[in-house]
Design a protein around this motif. Structure first.
Motif, mmCIF file in Angstrom:
data_model
loop_
_atom_site.group_PDB
_atom_site.id
_atom_site.type_symbol
_atom_site.label_atom_id
_atom_site.label_comp_id
_atom_site.label_asym_id
_atom_site.label_seq_id
_atom_site.Cartn_x
_atom_site.Cartn_y
_atom_site.Cartn_z
ATOM 1 N N ALA A 150 -7.107 44.455 71.575
ATOM 2 C CA ALA A 150 -5.795 44.919 72.048
ATOM 3 C C ALA A 150 -5.891 45.464 73.461
ATOM 4 N N ALA A 151 -6.937 46.229 73.739
ATOM 5 C CA ALA A 151 -7.109 46.797 75.081
ATOM 6 C C ALA A 151 -7.376 45.698 76.102
ATOM 7 N N SER A 152 -8.162 44.691 75.730
ATOM 8 C CA SER A 152 -8.452 43.587 76.654
ATOM 9 C C SER A 152 -7.182 42.841 77.030
ATOM 10 N N ARG A 153 -6.276 42.652 76.061
ATOM 11 C CA ARG A 153 -5.002 41.983 76.348
ATOM 12 C C ARG A 153 -4.180 42.792 77.342
ATOM 13 N N LEU A 154 -4.106 44.101 77.119
ATOM 14 C CA LEU A 154 -3.327 44.961 78.014
ATOM 15 C C LEU A 154 -3.924 44.984 79.421
ATOM 16 N N LEU A 155 -5.250 44.972 79.509
ATOM 17 C CA LEU A 155 -5.919 45.031 80.802
ATOM 18 C C LEU A 155 -5.621 43.807 81.660
ATOM 19 N N THR A 156 -5.637 42.642 81.050
ATOM 20 C CA THR A 156 -5.525 41.400 81.814
ATOM 21 C C THR A 156 -4.098 40.866 81.895
ATOM 22 N N MET A 157 -3.172 41.468 81.142
ATOM 23 C CA MET A 157 -1.782 41.028 81.160
ATOM 24 C C MET A 157 -1.115 41.468 82.466
ATOM 25 N N ARG A 158 -0.394 40.574 83.095
ATOM 26 C CA ARG A 158 0.284 40.924 84.341
ATOM 27 C C ARG A 158 1.660 41.488 84.012
ATOM 28 N N PRO A 159 1.911 42.779 84.298
ATOM 29 C CA PRO A 159 3.216 43.370 83.983
ATOM 30 C C PRO A 159 4.302 42.813 84.895
ATOM 31 N N SER A 160 5.521 42.744 84.373
ATOM 32 C CA SER A 160 6.627 42.176 85.153
ATOM 33 C C SER A 160 7.273 43.209 86.071
ATOM 34 N N ASN A 161 7.056 44.496 85.802
ATOM 35 C CA ASN A 161 7.626 45.548 86.650
ATOM 36 C C ASN A 161 6.814 46.827 86.469
ATOM 37 N N LEU A 162 7.172 47.849 87.258
ATOM 38 C CA LEU A 162 6.432 49.107 87.227
ATOM 39 C C LEU A 162 6.523 49.788 85.872
ATOM 40 N N GLU A 163 7.715 49.752 85.258
ATOM 41 C CA GLU A 163 7.896 50.402 83.958
ATOM 42 C C GLU A 163 6.974 49.784 82.909
ATOM 43 N N GLU A 164 6.853 48.459 82.929
ATOM 44 C CA GLU A 164 5.969 47.797 81.977
ATOM 45 C C GLU A 164 4.515 48.134 82.268
ATOM 46 N N ALA A 165 4.157 48.228 83.547
ATOM 47 C CA ALA A 165 2.786 48.587 83.918
ATOM 48 C C ALA A 165 2.432 49.982 83.407
ATOM 49 N N ILE A 166 3.376 50.920 83.544
ATOM 50 C CA ILE A 166 3.141 52.286 83.068
ATOM 51 C C ILE A 166 2.999 52.315 81.550
ATOM 52 N N MET A 167 3.818 51.540 80.844
ATOM 53 C CA MET A 167 3.716 51.491 79.395
ATOM 54 C C MET A 167 2.359 50.932 78.961
ATOM 55 N N HIS A 168 1.862 49.917 79.679
ATOM 56 C CA HIS A 168 0.537 49.388 79.382
ATOM 57 C C HIS A 168 -0.516 50.483 79.554
ATOM 58 N N GLN A 169 -0.379 51.262 80.629
ATOM 59 C CA GLN A 169 -1.336 52.334 80.885
ATOM 60 C C GLN A 169 -1.308 53.377 79.773
ATOM 61 N N LEU A 170 -0.108 53.750 79.345
ATOM 62 C CA LEU A 170 0.000 54.745 78.279
ATOM 63 C C LEU A 170 -0.626 54.237 76.981
ATOM 64 N N GLN A 171 -0.431 52.948 76.685
ATOM 65 C CA GLN A 171 -1.018 52.384 75.470
ATOM 66 C C GLN A 171 -2.535 52.326 75.548
ATOM 67 N N LEU A 172 -3.071 52.174 76.760
ATOM 68 C CA LEU A 172 -4.512 52.185 76.942
ATOM 69 C C LEU A 172 -5.079 53.599 76.859
ATOM 70 N N LEU A 173 -4.261 54.585 77.222
ATOM 71 C CA LEU A 173 -4.737 55.964 77.308
ATOM 72 C C LEU A 173 -4.644 56.740 76.003
ATOM 73 N N PHE A 174 -3.613 56.436 75.184
ATOM 74 C CA PHE A 174 -3.337 57.300 74.037
ATOM 75 C C PHE A 174 -3.146 56.515 72.740
ATOM 76 N N PRO A 175 -3.514 57.125 71.594
ATOM 77 C CA PRO A 175 -3.236 56.499 70.298
ATOM 78 C C PRO A 175 -1.725 56.392 70.072
ATOM 79 N N PRO A 176 -1.281 55.410 69.288
ATOM 80 C CA PRO A 176 0.164 55.206 69.059
ATOM 81 C C PRO A 176 0.883 56.430 68.515
#
Length: 283
Positions: A150-176
């Protein structure tokens, strides 16, 4: 310790605020210094800049220490003319910053990729690193435990905007469950993560530097510095087993694990982390 500022003429003539930079191998390294006393260098991880430490975090450390933080190559306000840079380049960037500030040696705290940079610093310049703090990091190379699927997918996925990029970061940083229960806190954190956002191209430049890195596994037993290893038990980006590998290879290491915490354990366990730092650094 006197702080010397480098004033880039192009910024000066454009009428922009004069800010501190240090020269390092085709890069201008942006940095900030807080407080007085024995120096403590903070090195942030992949995609992050010094704002990610949080001004409150740095100010508390700066009550008794001189806290030096910088933006790594291609992150924040630091630009790099060298396109394919390496982990070794980023380690030398911090050494160049220390030279710029006339800082003979320092304690070093590296988070994630910053912990990898800190290891390289200590191995390449052992006389410059007094004590080492490694947060949610790994030895790299083939011996490391890699990110979860799951983390590898988030790392290599290209976000479409800043909000999506931040959400990816939060998912990488914290448990659901932490994300679900702390929306107000995470909204404030999102504002910090959104400062000086990194382009996807620059993010991948740092990511590729990590992927090309051969790691430190074979060299770690040569390090004699007192080392504090901190890790969240539910880290999906660099799983907690990496802390065991580091602790087993480092001859003078202490390890602390934070249950229920992810890669962003410093946010989840701020008070406990400060206590661990104060005990280790005796500040």
């Amino acid at each position: 310790m006197a702080v010397q500022l480098r004033w880039p003429l192009d910024r000066f003539f454009k009428g922009e605020w004069i800010v501190p930079y240090a020269d390092s191998n085709q890069a201008d390294i942006y940095y900030e210094v807080m407080g007085e006393g024995e120096p403590l260098i903070l090195i942030m991880g992949l995609g992050g800049n010094l704002d990610w430490w949080g001004s409150g975090f740095r100010k508390r450390l700066a009550q008794r220490r001189q806290v030096i933080a910088c933006d790594n190559r291609a992150a924040g306000r630091t630009k790099s003319e060298k396109m394919d840079f390496s982990m070794e380049d980023m380690a030398e960037d911090v050494i160049a910053l220390m030279d710029h500030l006339q800082c003979a040696d320092a304690d070093v705290f590296g988070m994630s990729m910053g912990g990898m940079i800190a290891q390289e610093m200590a191995l390449r310049h052992p006389e410059r690193v007094r004590r080492l703090i490694l947060g949610c990091t790994s030895c790299g190379g083939k011996e490391q435990i890699r990110p979860t699927e799951a983390a590898s997918r988030l790392l290599t996925m290209r976000p479409s905007n800043l909000e999506e990029a931040i959400m990816h970061q939060l998912q990488l940083l914290f448990p659901p469950d932490y994300i679900a229960k702390n929306q107000v806190l995470l909204k404030a954190l999102s504002a910090v993560l959104g400062r000086q956002p990194m382009t996807h191209k620059d993010f991948m430049r740092q990511y590729q530097a990590i992927e090309r890195w051969q790691g430190t596994f074979q060299r770690l037993p040569s390090l004699s510095q007192p080392t504090l290893i901190l890790h969240g038990e539910e880290d999906i980006l660099l799983p907690v087993g990496n802390s065991t590998i580091l602790a087993d290879r480092l001859p003078n290491a202490k390890r602390m694990i934070y249950p229920g915490c992810g890669h962003g354990f410093v946010v989840q366990m701020t008070a406990q982390v400060f206590q661990a730092l104060e005990d280790f650094l005796i500040i």
